[in-house]
Design a protein around this motif. Sequence first.
Motif, PDB file in Angstrom:
ATOM      1  N   SER A  54      -4.244  -0.541   5.288  1.00  0.00           N
ATOM      2  CA  SER A  54      -3.085  -0.129   6.063  1.00  0.00           C
ATOM      3  C   SER A  54      -2.526  -1.453   6.709  1.00  0.00           C
ATOM      4  N   CYS A  55      -1.150  -1.079   6.854  1.00  0.00           N
ATOM      5  CA  CYS A  55      -0.179  -2.201   7.408  1.00  0.00           C
ATOM      6  C   CYS A  55      -0.885  -2.646   8.539  1.00  0.00           C
ATOM      7  N   SER A  56      -1.381  -1.919   9.424  1.00  0.00           N
ATOM      8  CA  SER A  56      -2.076  -2.499  10.729  1.00  0.00           C
ATOM      9  C   SER A  56      -3.170  -3.226  10.628  1.00  0.00           C
ATOM     10  N   GLN A  57      -3.732  -3.470   9.388  1.00  0.00           N
ATOM     11  CA  GLN A  57      -4.752  -4.417   8.945  1.00  0.00           C
ATOM     12  C   GLN A  57      -4.351  -5.704   8.870  1.00  0.00           C
ATOM     13  N   PHE A  58      -3.334  -5.969   8.766  1.00  0.00           N
ATOM     14  CA  PHE A  58      -2.914  -7.268   8.446  1.00  0.00           C
ATOM     15  C   PHE A  58      -2.306  -7.973   9.675  1.00  0.00           C
ATOM     16  N   GLU A  59      -2.866  -9.055   9.967  1.00  0.00           N
ATOM     17  CA  GLU A  59      -2.329  -9.913  11.089  1.00  0.00           C
ATOM     18  C   GLU A  59      -1.443 -11.016  10.709  1.00  0.00           C
ATOM     19  N   LEU A 112       3.168 -13.566   0.069  1.00  0.00           N
ATOM     20  CA  LEU A 112       2.002 -14.147  -0.779  1.00  0.00           C
ATOM     21  C   LEU A 112       0.700 -14.037   0.327  1.00  0.00           C
ATOM     22  N   ARG A 113       0.684 -14.039   1.493  1.00  0.00           N
ATOM     23  CA  ARG A 113      -0.245 -13.860   2.214  1.00  0.00           C
ATOM     24  C   ARG A 113      -0.918 -12.566   2.264  1.00  0.00           C
ATOM     25  N   ILE A 114      -0.002 -11.668   2.058  1.00  0.00           N
ATOM     26  CA  ILE A 114      -0.384 -10.097   2.217  1.00  0.00           C
ATOM     27  C   ILE A 114      -0.851  -9.914   0.917  1.00  0.00           C
ATOM     28  N   VAL A 115      -0.414 -10.405  -0.484  1.00  0.00           N
ATOM     29  CA  VAL A 115      -0.837 -10.204  -1.688  1.00  0.00           C
ATOM     30  C   VAL A 115      -2.153 -10.948  -1.813  1.00  0.00           C
ATOM     31  N   ARG A 116      -2.298 -12.079  -1.088  1.00  0.00           N
ATOM     32  CA  ARG A 116      -3.850 -12.580  -1.254  1.00  0.00           C
ATOM     33  C   ARG A 116      -4.868 -11.909  -0.650  1.00  0.00           C
ATOM     34  N   GLU A 117      -4.449 -11.300   0.700  1.00  0.00           N
ATOM     35  CA  GLU A 117      -5.366 -10.096   1.316  1.00  0.00           C
ATOM     36  C   GLU A 117      -5.593  -9.173   0.454  1.00  0.00           C
ATOM     37  N   LEU A 118      -4.544  -8.301  -0.119  1.00  0.00           N
ATOM     38  CA  LEU A 118      -4.793  -7.297  -0.962  1.00  0.00           C
ATOM     39  C   LEU A 118      -5.676  -7.648  -2.223  1.00  0.00           C
ATOM     40  N   ALA A 119      -5.540  -8.841  -2.779  1.00  0.00           N
ATOM     41  CA  ALA A 119      -6.245  -9.237  -3.939  1.00  0.00           C
ATOM     42  C   ALA A 119      -7.947  -9.422  -3.741  1.00  0.00           C
ATOM     43  N   GLY A 120      -7.876  -9.932  -2.504  1.00  0.00           N
ATOM     44  CA  GLY A 120      -9.281 -10.284  -1.871  1.00  0.00           C
ATOM     45  C   GLY A 120     -10.045  -8.907  -1.598  1.00  0.00           C
ATOM     46  N   ASP A 121      -9.412  -7.910  -1.148  1.00  0.00           N
ATOM     47  CA  ASP A 121     -10.214  -6.497  -0.598  1.00  0.00           C
ATOM     48  C   ASP A 121      -9.807  -5.300  -1.934  1.00  0.00           C
ATOM     49  N   ARG A 122     -10.668  -5.052  -2.783  1.00  0.00           N
ATOM     50  CA  ARG A 122     -10.311  -4.236  -3.823  1.00  0.00           C
ATOM     51  C   ARG A 122      -9.874  -3.055  -3.524  1.00  0.00           C
ATOM     52  N   ASP A 123     -10.022  -2.571  -1.916  1.00  0.00           N
ATOM     53  CA  ASP A 123      -9.583  -1.237  -1.573  1.00  0.00           C
ATOM     54  C   ASP A 123      -8.111  -1.395  -1.089  1.00  0.00           C
ATOM     55  N   GLU A 124      -7.419  -0.155  -0.564  1.00  0.00           N
ATOM     56  CA  GLU A 124      -6.212  -0.276   0.225  1.00  0.00           C
ATOM     57  C   GLU A 124      -6.497  -0.578   1.320  1.00  0.00           C
ATOM     58  N   THR A 163       7.618  -5.029   7.990  1.00  0.00           N
ATOM     59  CA  THR A 163       8.004  -3.860   7.273  1.00  0.00           C
ATOM     60  C   THR A 163       8.946  -4.303   6.214  1.00  0.00           C
ATOM     61  N   HIS A 164       9.958  -5.293   6.314  1.00  0.00           N
ATOM     62  CA  HIS A 164      10.773  -5.867   5.435  1.00  0.00           C
ATOM     63  C   HIS A 164       9.875  -6.401   4.223  1.00  0.00           C
ATOM     64  N   HIS A 165       8.845  -7.319   4.606  1.00  0.00           N
ATOM     65  CA  HIS A 165       8.148  -7.856   3.648  1.00  0.00           C
ATOM     66  C   HIS A 165       7.276  -6.822   2.752  1.00  0.00           C
ATOM     67  N   PHE A 166       6.696  -5.945   3.241  1.00  0.00           N
ATOM     68  CA  PHE A 166       6.118  -4.917   2.623  1.00  0.00           C
ATOM     69  C   PHE A 166       7.039  -4.114   1.617  1.00  0.00           C
ATOM     70  N   ARG A 167       8.377  -3.779   2.033  1.00  0.00           N
ATOM     71  CA  ARG A 167       9.124  -3.243   1.255  1.00  0.00           C
ATOM     72  C   ARG A 167       9.826  -4.081   0.045  1.00  0.00           C
ATOM     73  N   VAL A 168       9.784  -5.345   0.416  1.00  0.00           N
ATOM     74  CA  VAL A 168      10.284  -6.156  -0.982  1.00  0.00           C
ATOM     75  C   VAL A 168       9.111  -6.280  -1.912  1.00  0.00           C
ATOM     76  N   LEU A 169       7.805  -6.278  -1.380  1.00  0.00           N
ATOM     77  CA  LEU A 169       6.831  -6.371  -2.537  1.00  0.00           C
ATOM     78  C   LEU A 169       6.813  -5.051  -3.275  1.00  0.00           C
TER      79      LEU A 169
END
Length: 118
Positions: A48-53, A34-46, A62-68
């Motif tokens: 990278s995986c490394s930008q998420f803390e 949910l945190r990943i999705v909130r960050e993506l929704a707040g930033d209208r651009d793509e 990696t598992h969480h991104f795969r599930v999404l």
Amino acid sequence: MTRTIATGRELSHPTREEIRLEGVLHALSDPVRLRIVRELAGDRDELSCSQFELPVTKSTTTHHFRVLRENGVIRQVYRGTAKMNGLRRDDLDALFPGLLDCLLAAAGRQFRRLGPGV
């Protein structure tokens, strides 16, 4: 379930017609996802995986991104060596109008009330 799989470094994603509500809800039920999705929704651009803390190991991230991705919530593409992530808002809004906005608003209220939780 059939999924379109391209060659090379492209990743498989469900088509719009293959996305199921229970899969989306499952993907969004985890606080890290949910945190990943909130960050993506707040930033209208793509992003990278490394930008998420995230407070988890790289393999768990990696598992969480795969599930999404496998549940149609995000689209992942390689740009050079970076794996870029974008929210599939158009697909989700077409299939489940208002669902994403409602969940993001509720997650925002929870974050303000309780903090990040993860």
